[in-house]
Design a protein around this motif. Structure first.
Motif, PDB file in Angstrom:
ATOM      1  N   GLU A   1      54.776  28.484  48.560  1.00  0.00           N
ATOM      2  CA  GLU A   1      53.742  28.066  47.618  1.00  0.00           C
ATOM      3  C   GLU A   1      53.690  29.104  46.496  1.00  0.00           C
ATOM      4  N   ASP A   2      53.580  28.652  45.251  1.00  0.00           N
ATOM      5  CA  ASP A   2      53.509  29.546  44.105  1.00  0.00           C
ATOM      6  C   ASP A   2      52.130  29.500  43.472  1.00  0.00           C
ATOM      7  N   ALA A   3      51.754  30.622  42.881  1.00  0.00           N
ATOM      8  CA  ALA A   3      50.499  30.681  42.127  1.00  0.00           C
ATOM      9  C   ALA A   3      50.732  31.510  40.874  1.00  0.00           C
ATOM     10  N   ILE A   4      50.232  31.045  39.744  1.00  0.00           N
ATOM     11  CA  ILE A   4      50.304  31.786  38.493  1.00  0.00           C
ATOM     12  C   ILE A   4      48.976  32.506  38.300  1.00  0.00           C
ATOM     13  N   LEU A   5      49.025  33.822  38.272  1.00  0.00           N
ATOM     14  CA  LEU A   5      47.803  34.630  38.196  1.00  0.00           C
ATOM     15  C   LEU A   5      47.741  35.355  36.859  1.00  0.00           C
ATOM     16  N   GLU A   6      46.546  35.711  36.454  1.00  0.00           N
ATOM     17  CA  GLU A   6      46.334  36.535  35.267  1.00  0.00           C
ATOM     18  C   GLU A   6      45.538  37.767  35.683  1.00  0.00           C
ATOM     19  N   PRO A   7      46.226  38.827  36.074  1.00  0.00           N
ATOM     20  CA  PRO A   7      45.540  40.037  36.562  1.00  0.00           C
ATOM     21  C   PRO A   7      44.593  40.609  35.508  1.00  0.00           C
ATOM     22  N   THR A   8      43.513  41.205  35.984  1.00  0.00           N
ATOM     23  CA  THR A   8      42.545  41.828  35.081  1.00  0.00           C
ATOM     24  C   THR A   8      42.701  43.345  35.034  1.00  0.00           C
ATOM     25  N   LEU A   9      43.503  43.897  35.944  1.00  0.00           N
ATOM     26  CA  LEU A   9      43.790  45.331  35.917  1.00  0.00           C
ATOM     27  C   LEU A   9      45.238  45.524  36.328  1.00  0.00           C
ATOM     28  N   ILE A  10      46.022  46.138  35.444  1.00  0.00           N
ATOM     29  CA  ILE A  10      47.466  46.278  35.643  1.00  0.00           C
ATOM     30  C   ILE A  10      47.861  47.725  35.430  1.00  0.00           C
ATOM     31  N   SER A  11      48.671  48.264  36.331  1.00  0.00           N
ATOM     32  CA  SER A  11      49.170  49.623  36.151  1.00  0.00           C
ATOM     33  C   SER A  11      50.414  49.823  36.998  1.00  0.00           C
ATOM     34  N   GLU A  12      51.326  50.657  36.490  1.00  0.00           N
ATOM     35  CA  GLU A  12      52.492  51.061  37.276  1.00  0.00           C
ATOM     36  C   GLU A  12      52.149  52.205  38.222  1.00  0.00           C
TER      37      GLU A  12
ATOM     38  N   THR B   1      46.985  44.604  40.189  1.00  0.00           N
ATOM     39  CA  THR B   1      48.377  44.695  40.614  1.00  0.00           C
ATOM     40  C   THR B   1      49.194  45.479  39.581  1.00  0.00           C
ATOM     41  N   SER B   2      50.508  45.420  39.706  1.00  0.00           N
ATOM     42  CA  SER B   2      51.354  46.258  38.852  1.00  0.00           C
ATOM     43  C   SER B   2      52.497  45.466  38.243  1.00  0.00           C
ATOM     44  N   GLY B   3      53.087  46.040  37.188  1.00  0.00           N
ATOM     45  CA  GLY B   3      54.377  45.595  36.681  1.00  0.00           C
ATOM     46  C   GLY B   3      54.441  44.203  36.116  1.00  0.00           C
ATOM     47  N   VAL B   4      53.363  43.688  35.532  1.00  0.00           N
ATOM     48  CA  VAL B   4      53.380  42.333  35.001  1.00  0.00           C
ATOM     49  C   VAL B   4      53.985  42.334  33.607  1.00  0.00           C
ATOM     50  N   GLN B   5      54.935  41.430  33.363  1.00  0.00           N
ATOM     51  CA  GLN B   5      55.495  41.234  32.032  1.00  0.00           C
ATOM     52  C   GLN B   5      54.657  40.181  31.324  1.00  0.00           C
ATOM     53  N   GLY B   6      53.943  40.588  30.278  1.00  0.00           N
ATOM     54  CA  GLY B   6      53.017  39.664  29.635  1.00  0.00           C
ATOM     55  C   GLY B   6      51.732  39.582  30.436  1.00  0.00           C
TER      56      GLY B   6
ATOM     57  N   LEU C   1      45.721  52.122  41.114  1.00  0.00           N
ATOM     58  CA  LEU C   1      45.377  50.806  41.661  1.00  0.00           C
ATOM     59  C   LEU C   1      44.574  50.946  42.947  1.00  0.00           C
ATOM     60  N   ARG C   2      44.949  51.907  43.764  1.00  0.00           N
ATOM     61  CA  ARG C   2      44.214  52.155  45.010  1.00  0.00           C
ATOM     62  C   ARG C   2      42.753  52.481  44.717  1.00  0.00           C
ATOM     63  N   LYS C   3      42.533  53.352  43.744  1.00  0.00           N
ATOM     64  CA  LYS C   3      41.158  53.728  43.394  1.00  0.00           C
ATOM     65  C   LYS C   3      40.377  52.522  42.887  1.00  0.00           C
ATOM     66  N   ALA C   4      41.038  51.669  42.113  1.00  0.00           N
ATOM     67  CA  ALA C   4      40.372  50.486  41.587  1.00  0.00           C
ATOM     68  C   ALA C   4      39.994  49.513  42.702  1.00  0.00           C
ATOM     69  N   ILE C   5      40.873  49.366  43.683  1.00  0.00           N
ATOM     70  CA  ILE C   5      40.566  48.496  44.827  1.00  0.00           C
ATOM     71  C   ILE C   5      39.385  49.061  45.617  1.00  0.00           C
ATOM     72  N   LEU C   6      39.425  50.361  45.890  1.00  0.00           N
ATOM     73  CA  LEU C   6      38.335  51.000  46.635  1.00  0.00           C
ATOM     74  C   LEU C   6      37.014  50.931  45.873  1.00  0.00           C
ATOM     75  N   ALA C   7      37.088  50.898  44.539  1.00  0.00           N
ATOM     76  CA  ALA C   7      35.875  50.823  43.715  1.00  0.00           C
ATOM     77  C   ALA C   7      35.298  49.410  43.658  1.00  0.00           C
TER      78      ALA C   7
ATOM     79  N   LEU D   1      36.706  46.608  42.286  1.00  0.00           N
ATOM     80  CA  LEU D   1      36.926  45.941  41.001  1.00  0.00           C
ATOM     81  C   LEU D   1      37.651  44.611  41.126  1.00  0.00           C
ATOM     82  N   GLY D   2      38.144  44.282  42.305  1.00  0.00           N
ATOM     83  CA  GLY D   2      38.827  43.007  42.448  1.00  0.00           C
ATOM     84  C   GLY D   2      39.691  42.952  43.687  1.00  0.00           C
ATOM     85  N   VAL D   3      40.567  41.940  43.706  1.00  0.00           N
ATOM     86  CA  VAL D   3      41.479  41.730  44.832  1.00  0.00           C
ATOM     87  C   VAL D   3      42.822  42.370  44.481  1.00  0.00           C
ATOM     88  N   GLY D   4      43.239  43.304  45.281  1.00  0.00           N
ATOM     89  CA  GLY D   4      44.503  43.969  45.043  1.00  0.00           C
ATOM     90  C   GLY D   4      45.666  43.206  45.651  1.00  0.00           C
TER      91      GLY D   4
END
Length: 296
Positions: A208-219, A189-194, A224-230, A232-235
């Motif tokens: 419902e809320d969920a606290i996530l710790e993304p493993t790939l972050i980019s603005e 995903t994108s734009g995570v502070q911390g 991100l599209r390429k990473a999803i297609l590759a 690498l995880g759940v976008g």
């Protein structure tokens, strides 16, 4: 009161201090200060309050500024009419667009606009910075929860976030069927502070809320599209990022019965309320608004 003096007041208040106004007017600061003092003497009232760094209009100064701004804009429009009479649309339009939506959606709009209006110079910045409008930017497009009250905001529509993964990833790991499963998934995903990301999901009127710790972050959403297609995880991205891949079956969506919210779900076209807009800028605004309506 002379028009030149009224224009001077508008430039001073727009600039916020005498030094900036002097640079824009190509005058010395002392000269600007002298003409302002003469204007206040002629008016018989104080028009601005001076500090060491800024000038702020008094109530009378603010009202006079509003009149002066309208007069200045009408004069600029008249000059433009004379200068461009009998010619096609000309001028420069400075645009600031989000890196993802700008590249994946708006780039085709802007190419079409340029073909339709070849005499207009487009200066396009692909960026996500917060200070959207500067001297070189006439129009900005941003996704946000609420537009700044100091700007004119035109609604370009809602942004729908989705959870998605490549068919390859889904075959190996499956896709989340419950929001809680995202906590243990490699999130893109994108734009995570911390490190942590608070994801809100709405279903059947409940939140419902969920606290996530993304493993790939980019603005940069194309990355991100390429990473999803590759695989690498759940976008967790706006739907336009993978719209064509979802249509082809290359990417699968998850949690479709949830409405996901992260960074704001509204997109706005922004511009300054008190800046004169040449015909080229007004034409570009109308063109982009029409294109956004076609997405509905």
């Amino acid at each position: 009161m002379e028009l030149a003096a009224l224009t001077l007041l508008v430039e001073i208040i727009d600039a916020g201090n005498l030094s900036l106004a002097a640079r824009k007017l190509r005058m010395t600061r002392a000269n600007v200060s002298y003409h302002l003092a003469q204007l206040e003497k002629d008016a018989g009232v104080q028009l601005v309050r001076r500090t060491t760094r800024r000038v702020e209009p008094t109530e009378v100064g603010r009202r006079l500024y509003e009149h002066g701004r309208r007069v200045r804009n009408e004069m600029l429009a008249a000059r433009e009419t004379i200068a461009t009479f009998g010619q096609g649309l000309q001028g420069r339009v400075g645009l600031s667009v989000p890196s993802g939506f700008g590249e994946l959606v708006m780039s085709q709009w802007l190419i079409e606009f340029k073909r339709q209006f070849p005499g207009i110079v487009l200066d396009v910045l692909f960026e996500n910075r917060a200070d959207v409008l500067r001297d070189e930017v006439d129009i900005a497009v941003r996704v946000m929860a609420e537009p700044p009250p100091s700007l004119v905001a035109r609604d370009l529509g809602n942004v729908r976030y989705i959870a998605c993964a490549s068919r390859e990833y889904a075959a190996q790991h499956g896709v989340p069927t419950q929001l809680a499963q995202l906590v243990t998934s490699p999130v893109i995903t994108s734009g995570v502070q911390g490190r942590q990301l608070r994801l809100r999901a709405y279903r059947e009127g409940e939140r419902e809320d969920a606290i996530l710790e993304p493993t790939l972050i980019s603005e940069h959403f194309p990355f991100l599209r390429k990473a999803i297609l590759a695989g690498l995880g759940v976008g967790i991205v706006p739907d336009y990022v993978v719209k064509d891949a979802v249509a082809s079956g290359e990417v699968l969506t998850a949690l479709d019965d949830h409405r996901l919210s992260i960074f704001g779900t509204s997109m706005y076209l922004l511009y300054m309320p008190d800046r004169h807009q040449i015909r080229a800028v007004r034409t570009c605004i109308d063109f982009l608004l029409e294109k956004a309506r076609s997405l509905d």
